[in-house]
Each structure stands twice: as structure tokens, then as C-alpha cells.
Design a protein around this motif. Structure first.
Motif: not given
Length: 177
Positions: A15-16, A19, A23
Motif C-alpha cells: 500500500e505504501k 501511494r 504521487d
């Protein structure tokens, strides 16, 4: 233009990574939606799809297989990105999708060729693992000459690689229209 990013993340690293890719896509002028992959995940209505899938004991989420099968015709006509998140990729030579055995076997099994594929190192989070996961991962790490200290929390992710993957995919999506 919009991109759906679906992730499977048991301990949060995928998930990180999703993300961080979002970006870069947003910086490239794209609209992004991020969600965990579920039975109801549907990429239709988006201009592209990124799958950020962790490898767990050599396997991807079964939901990824189902999504690919269900939306195969859509996937074959839209820009797609597969990001494999794997502890084996802590070794740079294992980051080549053609060499990374789990990625190669998965893509052969589902007979899919994403527009772009990346293999990214994950994180080793011994302190948050349950006893089964900790012991199993310690065994795997021992076999592969990795860290086995159960107090260690190590992030192996190459964030420059992740950012570049996001930039590259933003260009692919932009060029598709």
C-alpha cells in the motif's frame, strides 16, 4: 485521465508503494484512485490500471488472478502496470521481471503481458509478524542468506525505483490517448 491502483498488502508495504506511485501519477497530471483489491474491483471506467501485488510465500493474491481473468479484454486494450513486491528483490539482480521467478510464473499462469512490469523490494517487519509468519520468513531468509534477527524492521524498498516506475507509467498512460 484516470488510473486505478489496486494493491494487496498484508503488512502495509504494498500500500505504501501504491501511494508513492500515485504521487508520481498525480504529478504527471493524472487522476488516481487507490484501493485494496477485492472481489468487486473493476478497472472499467479508468484509462489505466496499476496492480501493486505482494508475493506471499511465492504466491500473488488469488484476487489478482480473478481480476485478470474477468477483465482480460479491458486489460489488453489499456495501459497496465504490474508491480511485484517481494523480499527476494532486496538483491538487485532479482528485480528483473524476466528473472524474478514469482513474477514470471504468475504472468505465465495468467497469460497476461502488462504494459509495464516492475519488481520492487518490500520490507521485513519481524516485530509485527505473528509467530507463524515470523518463523516461516526467518526460514526463507536463512535459506536466502537474509536477515533472521526477529527484532529487525528493515525497509528494502528502493524508492527511486518506485518513483521512476510511477513516472514511466504516467508517460505510458498519457501517450495512450
Amino acid at each position: 485521465m484516470s488510473v486505478l491502483i489496486l494493491h494487496s498488502s498484508r503488512f502495509g508495504q504494498s500500500e505504501k508503494i501504491a501511494r508513492a506511485i500515485a504521487d508520481e501519477l498525480e504529478a504527471g497530471g493524472l487522476s488516481v484512485e487507490i484501493a485494496p483489491i477485492t472481489k468487486k474491483s473493476d478497472p472499467q471506467g479508468y484509462d489505466g490500471l496499476a496492480l501493486v501485488m505482494s508475493v506471499r510465500y511465492g504466491f500473488f493474491s488469488g484476487l489478482a488472478n480473478k481480476l485478470i481473468k474477468k477483465y482480460r479484454s479491458w486489460l489488453d486494450t489499456h495501459p497496465t502496470l504490474l508491480v511485484t513486491v517481494s523480499l527476494t528483490a532486496r538483491n538487485p539482480e532479482k528485480r528483473d521481471p524476466a528473472v524474478h521467478s514469482y513474477t514470471r510464473k504468475f504472468l505465465e499462469k495468467v497469460a497476461w503481458a502488462p504494459t509495464h512490469t516492475e519488481v520492487v523490494a518490500g520490507a521485513l517487519r519481524y516485530p509485527i509478524y505473528n509467530i507463524f509468519d515470523r518463523k516461516a520468513i526467518q526460514l526463507i531468509m536463512h535459506i536466502t542468506n537474509g536477515e533472521t534477527d526477529p527484532t529487525k524492521d528493515i525497509e528494502y524498498t528502493d524508492w527511486e525505483q518506485v518513483a521512476q516506475a510511477g513516472k514511466d507509467f504516467a508517460g505510458i498512460v498519457q501517450a495512450s490517448k
